[in-house]
Design a protein around this motif. Structure first.
Motif, PDB file in Angstrom:
ATOM      1  N   ARG A  38      73.376  99.172 -25.935  1.00  0.00           N
ATOM      2  CA  ARG A  38      74.341  98.067 -25.899  1.00  0.00           C
ATOM      3  C   ARG A  38      75.632  98.406 -26.656  1.00  0.00           C
ATOM      4  O   ARG A  38      76.597  97.660 -26.597  1.00  0.00           O
ATOM      5  CB  ARG A  38      73.741  96.799 -26.501  1.00  0.00           C
ATOM      6  N   VAL A  39      75.631  99.520 -27.394  1.00  0.00           N
ATOM      7  CA  VAL A  39      76.775  99.884 -28.229  1.00  0.00           C
ATOM      8  C   VAL A  39      77.724 100.771 -27.429  1.00  0.00           C
ATOM      9  O   VAL A  39      77.322 101.823 -26.930  1.00  0.00           O
ATOM     10  CB  VAL A  39      76.322 100.603 -29.514  1.00  0.00           C
ATOM     11  N   ARG A  40      78.967 100.328 -27.324  1.00  0.00           N
ATOM     12  CA  ARG A  40      79.987 101.126 -26.631  1.00  0.00           C
ATOM     13  C   ARG A  40      80.659 102.086 -27.612  1.00  0.00           C
ATOM     14  O   ARG A  40      80.884 103.234 -27.297  1.00  0.00           O
ATOM     15  CB  ARG A  40      81.016 100.221 -25.980  1.00  0.00           C
ATOM     16  N   GLU A  41      81.011 101.593 -28.803  1.00  0.00           N
ATOM     17  CA  GLU A  41      81.651 102.429 -29.803  1.00  0.00           C
ATOM     18  C   GLU A  41      81.668 101.725 -31.152  1.00  0.00           C
ATOM     19  O   GLU A  41      81.406 100.533 -31.244  1.00  0.00           O
ATOM     20  CB  GLU A  41      83.077 102.813 -29.392  1.00  0.00           C
ATOM     21  N   ARG A  43      84.310 101.166 -34.360  1.00  0.00           N
ATOM     22  CA  ARG A  43      85.751 101.236 -34.625  1.00  0.00           C
ATOM     23  C   ARG A  43      86.062 100.904 -36.074  1.00  0.00           C
ATOM     24  O   ARG A  43      85.391 100.082 -36.682  1.00  0.00           O
ATOM     25  CB  ARG A  43      86.502 100.232 -33.742  1.00  0.00           C
ATOM     26  N   VAL A  93      81.515  97.741 -31.117  1.00  0.00           N
ATOM     27  CA  VAL A  93      81.839  97.192 -29.801  1.00  0.00           C
ATOM     28  C   VAL A  93      80.560  97.185 -28.978  1.00  0.00           C
ATOM     29  O   VAL A  93      79.904  98.212 -28.811  1.00  0.00           O
ATOM     30  CB  VAL A  93      82.947  98.012 -29.101  1.00  0.00           C
ATOM     31  N   ILE A  94      80.209  96.003 -28.490  1.00  0.00           N
ATOM     32  CA  ILE A  94      78.958  95.791 -27.768  1.00  0.00           C
ATOM     33  C   ILE A  94      79.264  95.350 -26.337  1.00  0.00           C
ATOM     34  O   ILE A  94      80.173  94.554 -26.112  1.00  0.00           O
ATOM     35  CB  ILE A  94      78.114  94.704 -28.475  1.00  0.00           C
ATOM     36  N   HIS A  95      78.500  95.877 -25.405  1.00  0.00           N
ATOM     37  CA  HIS A  95      78.597  95.387 -24.024  1.00  0.00           C
ATOM     38  C   HIS A  95      77.225  94.860 -23.625  1.00  0.00           C
ATOM     39  O   HIS A  95      76.196  95.485 -23.874  1.00  0.00           O
ATOM     40  CB  HIS A  95      79.092  96.483 -23.063  1.00  0.00           C
ATOM     41  N   CYS A  96      77.237  93.670 -23.030  1.00  0.00           N
ATOM     42  CA  CYS A  96      75.992  93.007 -22.664  1.00  0.00           C
ATOM     43  C   CYS A  96      76.284  91.964 -21.599  1.00  0.00           C
ATOM     44  O   CYS A  96      77.187  91.138 -21.771  1.00  0.00           O
ATOM     45  CB  CYS A  96      75.382  92.355 -23.906  1.00  0.00           C
ATOM     46  N   LYS A  98      77.779  91.952 -18.743  1.00  0.00           N
ATOM     47  CA  LYS A  98      79.166  92.001 -18.276  1.00  0.00           C
ATOM     48  C   LYS A  98      80.168  91.459 -19.293  1.00  0.00           C
ATOM     49  O   LYS A  98      81.294  91.145 -18.954  1.00  0.00           O
ATOM     50  CB  LYS A  98      79.327  91.276 -16.942  1.00  0.00           C
ATOM     51  N   VAL A 100      82.028  92.151 -23.152  1.00  0.00           N
ATOM     52  CA  VAL A 100      82.317  93.155 -24.166  1.00  0.00           C
ATOM     53  C   VAL A 100      82.933  92.425 -25.343  1.00  0.00           C
ATOM     54  O   VAL A 100      83.852  91.617 -25.169  1.00  0.00           O
ATOM     55  CB  VAL A 100      83.281  94.246 -23.636  1.00  0.00           C
ATOM     56  N   ARG A 160      82.880  88.744 -18.229  1.00  0.00           N
ATOM     57  CA  ARG A 160      84.103  89.382 -17.752  1.00  0.00           C
ATOM     58  C   ARG A 160      84.413  88.858 -16.350  1.00  0.00           C
ATOM     59  O   ARG A 160      83.539  88.751 -15.508  1.00  0.00           O
ATOM     60  CB  ARG A 160      83.930  90.889 -17.711  1.00  0.00           C
TER      61      ARG A 160
END
Length: 167
Positions: A38-41, A43, A93-96, A98, A100, A160
């Motif tokens: 789930r982790v994009r990056e 920062r 940064v988490i994506h879940c 659709k 972010v 999104r």
């Protein structure tokens, strides 16, 4: 941080399916983790631009490479004491589903590979209308790591492509 398990203990594909990788981090002196998928990056801190009429845990938004990214104070979301953020702070940064979004944490600790059998269900002590954000617990010697469900961290954020409700 090390768990009493090494991914080298098992090399076959079946055992890999029985493991989960987690990003561990600290919030208000407590240990938390989230599924690394789930982790994009991660920062460095950027002060967000506040928005009116948002939940108290929404600190605002930032411009992340041309995308408006909501930043949530995870300590406030979890009803913990939030600390002042500075240049040493980070957000994940988490994506879940659709969506972010970024969450503030006090510090990232480690990437853990854990057998799914070590994940224990938390006791059912939350309010019936709010299932809470903790999906599992990991007991490690004298510590307890709370595993967060990314889909429950930001329930009020639109997906999104979906417009936010009109005020």
């Amino acid at each position: 941080m090390s768990l009493p398990y090494s991914p080298d203990d098992h090399d076959d594909d079946t055992s890999r399916a029985d493991q989960i990788e987690l990003l561990s981090f600290a919030i208000a002196g407590q240990d938390y983790a989230i599924d690394i998928m789930r982790v994009r990056e991660i920062r460095n801190w950027t002060a967000p631009t506040p928005l009116p009429r948002t939940p108290d845990y929404v600190r605002g938004v930032i411009n992340l490479r041309g995308t408006v990214l909501p930043i949530l104070d995870l300590a406030t979301r979890l009803d913990l004491e939030s600390r002042a953020h500075d240049e040493r702070s980070v957000f994940v940064v988490i994506h879940c589903d659709k969506r972010v979004f970024g969450v503030t944490v006090d510090g990232v600790s480690d990437i853990l590979t854990v057998p799914r059998s070590m994940l224990q269900e938390p006791p059912a002590i939350e309010e019936p209308t709010d299932p809470g954000c903790v999906s599992a617990l990991i007991l490690e010697e004298d510590r307890m790591i709370r595993v967060l469900d990314a889909s429950r961290i930001a329930p009020a954020l639109p997906h999104r492509g979906q417009n936010a409700p009109a005020a």
